[in-house]
Design a protein around this motif. Sequence first.
Motif, mmCIF file in Angstrom:
data_model
loop_
_atom_site.group_PDB
_atom_site.id
_atom_site.type_symbol
_atom_site.label_atom_id
_atom_site.label_comp_id
_atom_site.label_asym_id
_atom_site.label_seq_id
_atom_site.Cartn_x
_atom_site.Cartn_y
_atom_site.Cartn_z
ATOM 1 N N THR A 207 0.827 -1.211 0.000
ATOM 2 C CA THR A 207 0.000 0.000 0.000
ATOM 3 C C THR A 207 0.859 1.257 0.000
ATOM 4 O OG1 THR A 207 -1.796 -1.150 1.164
ATOM 5 C CG2 THR A 207 -1.790 1.262 1.266
ATOM 6 N N VAL A 208 1.914 1.270 0.836
ATOM 7 C CA VAL A 208 2.743 2.469 0.911
ATOM 8 C C VAL A 208 3.543 2.663 -0.373
ATOM 9 C CG1 VAL A 208 4.864 1.520 1.924
ATOM 10 C CG2 VAL A 208 4.113 3.819 2.540
ATOM 11 N N PHE A 209 3.974 1.573 -1.012
ATOM 12 C CA PHE A 209 4.693 1.670 -2.283
ATOM 13 C C PHE A 209 3.815 2.343 -3.341
ATOM 14 C CE2 PHE A 209 5.744 -0.028 -6.486
ATOM 15 C CZ PHE A 209 7.102 0.230 -6.559
ATOM 16 N N ARG B 295 -8.636 1.359 9.235
ATOM 17 C CA ARG B 295 -8.433 1.017 7.829
ATOM 18 C C ARG B 295 -9.397 1.776 6.936
ATOM 19 N NH1 ARG B 295 -9.040 -5.097 5.774
ATOM 20 N NH2 ARG B 295 -11.258 -4.529 5.733
ATOM 21 N N ARG B 296 -10.611 1.981 7.424
ATOM 22 C CA ARG B 296 -11.591 2.708 6.624
ATOM 23 C C ARG B 296 -11.201 4.176 6.477
ATOM 24 N NH1 ARG B 296 -17.568 1.328 8.240
ATOM 25 N NH2 ARG B 296 -16.694 -0.724 7.738
ATOM 26 N N VAL B 297 -10.608 4.742 7.530
ATOM 27 C CA VAL B 297 -10.118 6.123 7.435
ATOM 28 C C VAL B 297 -9.044 6.209 6.352
ATOM 29 C CG1 VAL B 297 -8.953 7.988 8.671
ATOM 30 C CG2 VAL B 297 -10.663 6.597 9.847
ATOM 31 N N VAL C 225 -7.297 7.544 0.548
ATOM 32 C CA VAL C 225 -6.801 7.146 -0.775
ATOM 33 C C VAL C 225 -7.788 7.565 -1.866
ATOM 34 C CG1 VAL C 225 -6.215 5.175 -2.233
ATOM 35 C CG2 VAL C 225 -5.434 5.236 0.135
ATOM 36 N N LEU C 226 -9.065 7.305 -1.661
ATOM 37 C CA LEU C 226 -10.060 7.652 -2.679
ATOM 38 C C LEU C 226 -10.243 9.165 -2.793
ATOM 39 C CD1 LEU C 226 -12.779 4.907 -2.107
ATOM 40 C CD2 LEU C 226 -11.017 5.005 -3.875
ATOM 41 N N THR C 227 -10.101 9.868 -1.673
ATOM 42 C CA THR C 227 -10.194 11.331 -1.718
ATOM 43 C C THR C 227 -9.057 11.912 -2.547
ATOM 44 O OG1 THR C 227 -11.270 11.408 0.451
ATOM 45 C CG2 THR C 227 -10.234 13.436 -0.330
ATOM 46 N N GLN C 228 -7.850 11.376 -2.354
ATOM 47 C CA GLN C 228 -6.729 11.877 -3.138
ATOM 48 C C GLN C 228 -6.898 11.529 -4.615
ATOM 49 O OE1 GLN C 228 -2.865 11.741 -1.356
ATOM 50 N NE2 GLN C 228 -1.845 11.424 -3.317
ATOM 51 N N ALA C 229 -7.453 10.362 -4.914
ATOM 52 C CA ALA C 229 -7.723 10.003 -6.309
ATOM 53 C C ALA C 229 -8.674 11.013 -6.951
ATOM 54 C CB ALA C 229 -8.304 8.593 -6.394
ATOM 55 N N ALA C 230 -9.692 11.419 -6.206
ATOM 56 C CA ALA C 230 -10.622 12.429 -6.727
ATOM 57 C C ALA C 230 -9.897 13.748 -6.985
ATOM 58 C CB ALA C 230 -11.764 12.639 -5.734
ATOM 59 N N ALA D 105 -7.538 -0.766 -3.545
ATOM 60 C CA ALA D 105 -7.796 -2.206 -3.587
ATOM 61 C C ALA D 105 -6.777 -2.968 -2.733
ATOM 62 C CB ALA D 105 -7.759 -2.703 -5.030
ATOM 63 N N ALA D 106 -5.504 -2.547 -2.809
ATOM 64 C CA ALA D 106 -4.453 -3.216 -2.038
ATOM 65 C C ALA D 106 -4.639 -3.019 -0.536
ATOM 66 C CB ALA D 106 -3.078 -2.703 -2.467
ATOM 67 N N SER D 107 -5.251 -1.909 -0.133
ATOM 68 C CA SER D 107 -5.374 -1.606 1.296
ATOM 69 C C SER D 107 -6.288 -2.568 2.037
ATOM 70 C CB SER D 107 -5.879 -0.168 1.481
ATOM 71 O OG SER D 107 -7.225 -0.044 1.059
ATOM 72 N N PHE D 108 -7.091 -3.354 1.316
ATOM 73 C CA PHE D 108 -7.947 -4.336 1.984
ATOM 74 C C PHE D 108 -7.134 -5.471 2.607
ATOM 75 C CE2 PHE D 108 -11.177 -2.234 -0.552
ATOM 76 C CZ PHE D 108 -12.265 -2.217 0.302
ATOM 77 N N THR D 109 -5.851 -5.578 2.263
ATOM 78 C CA THR D 109 -5.000 -6.598 2.889
ATOM 79 C C THR D 109 -4.509 -6.149 4.267
ATOM 80 O OG1 THR D 109 -3.029 -5.681 1.794
ATOM 81 C CG2 THR D 109 -4.226 -7.423 0.637
ATOM 82 N N LEU D 110 -4.682 -4.879 4.603
ATOM 83 C CA LEU D 110 -4.290 -4.387 5.919
ATOM 84 C C LEU D 110 -5.224 -4.931 6.997
ATOM 85 C CD1 LEU D 110 -3.613 -0.649 5.061
ATOM 86 C CD2 LEU D 110 -1.909 -2.265 5.891
#
Length: 497
Positions: free
Chosen positions: A292-294, A350-352, A357-362, A484-489
């Motif tokens: 996720t960080v990468f 994790r939800r935060v 991530v999605l906010t930055q994508a927007a 998508a990758a962050s769901f592994t956290l």
Amino acid sequence: MSGTAQTSGASLRDDRPGAPPVPKGAWAVLFTVLGASMMDMLDATAMNVAAPAIKLDLGASDAQFQWINIGYLLSFSVLLLAGGRLGDILGRRRTFLIGLTGFAVLSAVCAAAQDPEALIVARLLQGAAAALMIPQCVSMIREAFGQEHSQKAFAVFSPFISLSSALGPILGGVLITYASWRWVFLINLPACAIAFFFAVRVLPAHHHLDDRPKLDVVGMVLCSVAVGLFVYPVIQGREHRWAWWTFAMMISSAAVLAVFALHARARRGRSLDSFIDTGLFRKRAFTGGTLTVFLFFGACSGAFIVSPLLLQLYIGWSPLRVGLTGSWWSLGTILAMCAGPALARRMPPRRVLQAGVLTQAAGMVLAALTVAVYARDTTHPGPDGPLLDTGLTSFNLAPALIISGIGTGLFFVPFLALVLAAVDDRELGLANGAINALQQLGGAVATAVFSTVIFHQVAQGGSPYAASSLAYGLCACLLVVTWAASFTLGKSTTHRD
């Protein structure tokens, strides 16, 4: 711990009756290493606006510009794991002080450089010095506070580091405008002196490990070669018209990485320490965190390189104006840091992070649209060649940058606590080195790739506007993959075996 405290990566309070106090001296350790970490982050991000000015002053080529911009990040990322290991072997305080001293000396060498080649070499070595210093920071915080109180420390540490990355371009713009780009490096000297003064007084002299690991030199070399074989052709490929050997090098990078994996597995099978402990990556939350960080820092670095290239090199804004425009991102980050702890008390950490991530994508999508809307085909003369006419201003870029900054802030509120919850004390040096390495490697690779995309598009006759919009769009796509990758956290910040 209470349910609220468990899910909050940013809570600074421990309301449990009879909870033990924070260990004596822990806060002094935190603020000492925080100062050094902020200095490193400011130096790295200030280069986003300094590099175009250096390119013009030293007459650097496009490829040299890329090496100046990413040389520090590249050596930093490759050697961070070795730095973390050396901290475990030699002692974290001693390794920190060696790295801090080297960072100061090489900052002076960078400031004195008279040609691009000398600066590139100095930046590579400066990154190596930082790789000794930075991995010790989080490890010493975790040791000073203990598992019981570490999330309190990270709730202070993470926002300041995130804010440093946002303020770096502003500092760089001010120094370049009112002094010269050399002051981006010279300012490190008094900062290093202050950090050294406090470090020798407050950092613990020893950390206790019953079985100190040994440095896997072969693994370090294989890992370094694998990274170099990928990044070098990405930067130089365009100037060599993407000759066959550039693709051969990138393919061979994967082969060397496979050899490295086999080597690490063999050493683990013989109960020997490996450069990267494969057992650490069997922990799902940690592996997911490094991925996720990468990806996240790749997207951030892609965005950070686009603005200076477009606004300084092709439109002709001053470094100060570019840096101040980036302050909108800082504002968004500050707003998110203020709201993040409250959000973390009401929803899983994790939800935060995923909301960030999605906010930055927007924000990246809005940036791409803003650049496209204000694109113009005409040019006007500039001191170093034709410059684009534009309707872009700091204010019409502000919405996209504020939204992106909010995303960055929300990401950092719970991140460290989420990932390090899966790590034992003995693994701290290696784990923190791996996290930082993947963070910086993601930034270095993305900076090389995104700047290559822009330079290639422009060299082929394309518009810098279109190239920049494409780069912002690619950043948004990368952030969706990050989500998508962050769901592994893991979902909790409490320790998990």
